[in-house]
Design a protein around this motif. Sequence first.
Motif, PDB file in Angstrom:
ATOM      1  N   GLY A  21       0.826  -1.667   0.035  1.00 39.25           N
ATOM      2  CA  GLY A  21       0.213  -0.569  -0.295  1.00 39.25           C
ATOM      3  C   GLY A  21       0.710   1.293   0.179  1.00 39.25           C
ATOM      4  N   LYS A  22       2.089   1.342  -0.791  1.00 41.40           N
ATOM      5  CA  LYS A  22       2.969   2.563  -0.628  1.00 41.40           C
ATOM      6  C   LYS A  22       3.218   3.119  -2.169  1.00 41.40           C
ATOM      7  N   PRO A  23       3.205   4.106  -1.858  1.00 39.51           N
ATOM      8  CA  PRO A  23       3.229   5.510  -3.244  1.00 39.51           C
ATOM      9  C   PRO A  23       3.795   4.763  -4.422  1.00 39.51           C
ATOM     10  N   ILE A  24       3.664   4.511  -5.591  1.00 42.48           N
ATOM     11  CA  ILE A  24       4.795   4.439  -6.490  1.00 42.48           C
ATOM     12  C   ILE A  24       4.290   5.792  -7.535  1.00 42.48           C
ATOM     13  N   LEU A  25       5.116   5.834  -7.871  1.00 43.18           N
ATOM     14  CA  LEU A  25       5.062   7.599  -9.136  1.00 43.18           C
ATOM     15  C   LEU A  25       6.430   7.220 -10.023  1.00 43.18           C
ATOM     16  N   HIS A  26       5.988   6.197 -11.692  1.00 43.20           N
ATOM     17  CA  HIS A  26       5.654   6.838 -12.950  1.00 43.20           C
ATOM     18  C   HIS A  26       6.929   7.765 -13.105  1.00 43.20           C
ATOM     19  N   GLY A  27       7.876   8.269 -13.522  1.00 44.97           N
ATOM     20  CA  GLY A  27       8.342   9.082 -14.230  1.00 44.97           C
ATOM     21  C   GLY A  27       8.619   8.742 -16.140  1.00 44.97           C
ATOM     22  N   VAL A  28       7.977   9.226 -16.845  1.00 42.87           N
ATOM     23  CA  VAL A  28       8.085   8.898 -18.607  1.00 42.87           C
ATOM     24  C   VAL A  28       8.566  10.360 -19.028  1.00 42.87           C
TER      25      VAL A  28
ATOM     26  N   SER B 193      -5.463  -2.335 -18.549  1.00 43.79           N
ATOM     27  CA  SER B 193      -6.609  -1.272 -19.379  1.00 43.79           C
ATOM     28  C   SER B 193      -6.203  -0.031 -18.852  1.00 43.79           C
ATOM     29  N   VAL B 194      -4.917   0.122 -18.240  1.00 41.24           N
ATOM     30  CA  VAL B 194      -4.329   1.616 -18.182  1.00 41.24           C
ATOM     31  C   VAL B 194      -3.923   1.318 -18.835  1.00 41.24           C
ATOM     32  N   ARG B 195      -4.169   2.850 -19.711  1.00 41.80           N
ATOM     33  CA  ARG B 195      -3.567   4.166 -20.551  1.00 41.80           C
ATOM     34  C   ARG B 195      -2.480   5.608 -20.131  1.00 41.80           C
ATOM     35  N   LEU B 196      -1.395   5.767 -20.787  1.00 42.75           N
ATOM     36  CA  LEU B 196      -1.124   7.502 -20.468  1.00 42.75           C
ATOM     37  C   LEU B 196      -1.965   8.256 -21.306  1.00 42.75           C
ATOM     38  N   ASP B 197      -2.653   8.910 -20.654  1.00 43.41           N
ATOM     39  CA  ASP B 197      -3.120  10.548 -20.838  1.00 43.41           C
ATOM     40  C   ASP B 197      -2.724  11.692 -20.513  1.00 43.41           C
TER      41      ASP B 197
ATOM     42  N   MET C 265      -0.287  15.011 -12.978  1.00 44.43           N
ATOM     43  CA  MET C 265      -0.184  13.645 -12.664  1.00 44.43           C
ATOM     44  C   MET C 265      -1.625  13.471 -12.303  1.00 44.43           C
ATOM     45  N   GLN C 266      -1.314  11.439 -13.078  1.00 46.91           N
ATOM     46  CA  GLN C 266      -2.417  10.742 -13.978  1.00 46.91           C
ATOM     47  C   GLN C 266      -2.116   9.701 -12.569  1.00 46.91           C
ATOM     48  N   GLN C 267      -3.818   9.795 -12.052  1.00 50.86           N
ATOM     49  CA  GLN C 267      -3.573   8.162 -11.542  1.00 50.86           C
ATOM     50  C   GLN C 267      -3.306   7.516 -11.879  1.00 50.86           C
ATOM     51  N   ILE C 268      -3.028   6.408 -11.398  1.00 55.93           N
ATOM     52  CA  ILE C 268      -3.499   4.900 -11.935  1.00 55.93           C
ATOM     53  C   ILE C 268      -3.791   3.535 -11.471  1.00 55.93           C
ATOM     54  N   ALA C 269      -3.724   4.377 -10.258  1.00 55.64           N
ATOM     55  CA  ALA C 269      -4.171   2.758  -9.053  1.00 55.64           C
ATOM     56  C   ALA C 269      -4.137   3.981  -8.025  1.00 55.64           C
ATOM     57  N   GLY C 270      -4.961   3.120  -6.811  1.00 58.87           N
ATOM     58  CA  GLY C 270      -5.031   4.280  -6.009  1.00 58.87           C
ATOM     59  C   GLY C 270      -3.834   4.970  -5.114  1.00 58.87           C
ATOM     60  N   ARG C 271      -2.839   4.638  -5.358  1.00 61.54           N
ATOM     61  CA  ARG C 271      -2.103   5.212  -4.240  1.00 61.54           C
ATOM     62  C   ARG C 271      -1.011   5.402  -5.651  1.00 61.54           C
ATOM     63  N   GLU C 272      -1.256   5.563  -7.018  1.00 62.98           N
ATOM     64  CA  GLU C 272       0.001   5.297  -7.882  1.00 62.98           C
ATOM     65  C   GLU C 272      -0.728   6.353  -8.968  1.00 62.98           C
ATOM     66  N   TYR C 273       0.833   6.723  -9.618  1.00 63.79           N
ATOM     67  CA  TYR C 273       0.814   7.735  -9.894  1.00 63.79           C
ATOM     68  C   TYR C 273       2.160   7.984 -11.567  1.00 63.79           C
ATOM     69  N   VAL C 274       1.608   8.958 -12.133  1.00 62.02           N
ATOM     70  CA  VAL C 274       2.850   8.718 -14.051  1.00 62.02           C
ATOM     71  C   VAL C 274       2.740  10.170 -13.700  1.00 62.02           C
ATOM     72  N   PHE C 275       3.789  10.903 -13.990  1.00 61.78           N
ATOM     73  CA  PHE C 275       4.639  12.077 -14.394  1.00 61.78           C
ATOM     74  C   PHE C 275       5.383  12.018 -15.859  1.00 61.78           C
ATOM     75  N   TYR C 276       5.424  13.066 -16.145  1.00 62.42           N
ATOM     76  CA  TYR C 276       5.757  13.061 -17.472  1.00 62.42           C
ATOM     77  C   TYR C 276       7.545  14.576 -17.234  1.00 62.42           C
TER      78      TYR C 276
END
Length: 220
Positions: free
Chosen positions: A53-60, A103-107, A116-127
């Motif tokens: 249940g820890k945060p995850i952040l994906h840099g793309v 089904s996750v697709r990046l916006d 920040m795009q939230q793709i799950a409960g505590r999971e985010y993507v950022f550019y």
Amino acid sequence: MPEYNVLERDRVALLTIDLQRDFARADSPIRASGVGGNTPNIKRLIEGFREAGKPILHGVRFYRPDGSNVDLCRRGAVEEGLRVLMPGTRGAELWDCIKPSPSVRLDAESLLAGDMQQIAGREYVFYKPRWGAFYGTALQQQLETLEVSTLVVTGCNFPTGTRASVYEASARDYRVVVGSDAVCDASDEALRELGRLGVYQMTTEACLAWLKGMRTATAA
């Protein structure tokens, strides 16, 4: 003396760098070295953080077709027709094996605008517009909102994006762990050098054990 660099399990997040299809596919001109051998450990780290249940952040990264947002060293190639990390393409998407849902697709447009795009409960993507995860991004603000003090870093392209992100995190006084067997294209010497910054190294196994509160040896 107080130990300012002690890792804080209750305030940890996972930061991933460049886990996109164009960095992993066999025919890609920007394929990262060591992807095949490190993918299982990267996947295990991400799944372990989800389970905890820890945060995850994906840099793309995204490269606009006109090259206007591309690093100088690749801008000419993109202007001349190199088509990688194009917004909205499959090559710019996260690896299928690490998505929280198929089904996750990046916006892409929202991410390019700095959201920040939230793709799950505590999971985010950022550019991230350049190598490092903090430069020109909202990452630090998001980490402050999540009350994160400790970052575990994994990803592709250690000599560029991953190492730059580690340095940027250290400069902002985050306690940093590098997944020593969960980063692509990292030499033993390069990883050892991070110890001078107070960066810890942990294998995937050790990191997941630490995350669960089990006693395990670490190397600084």
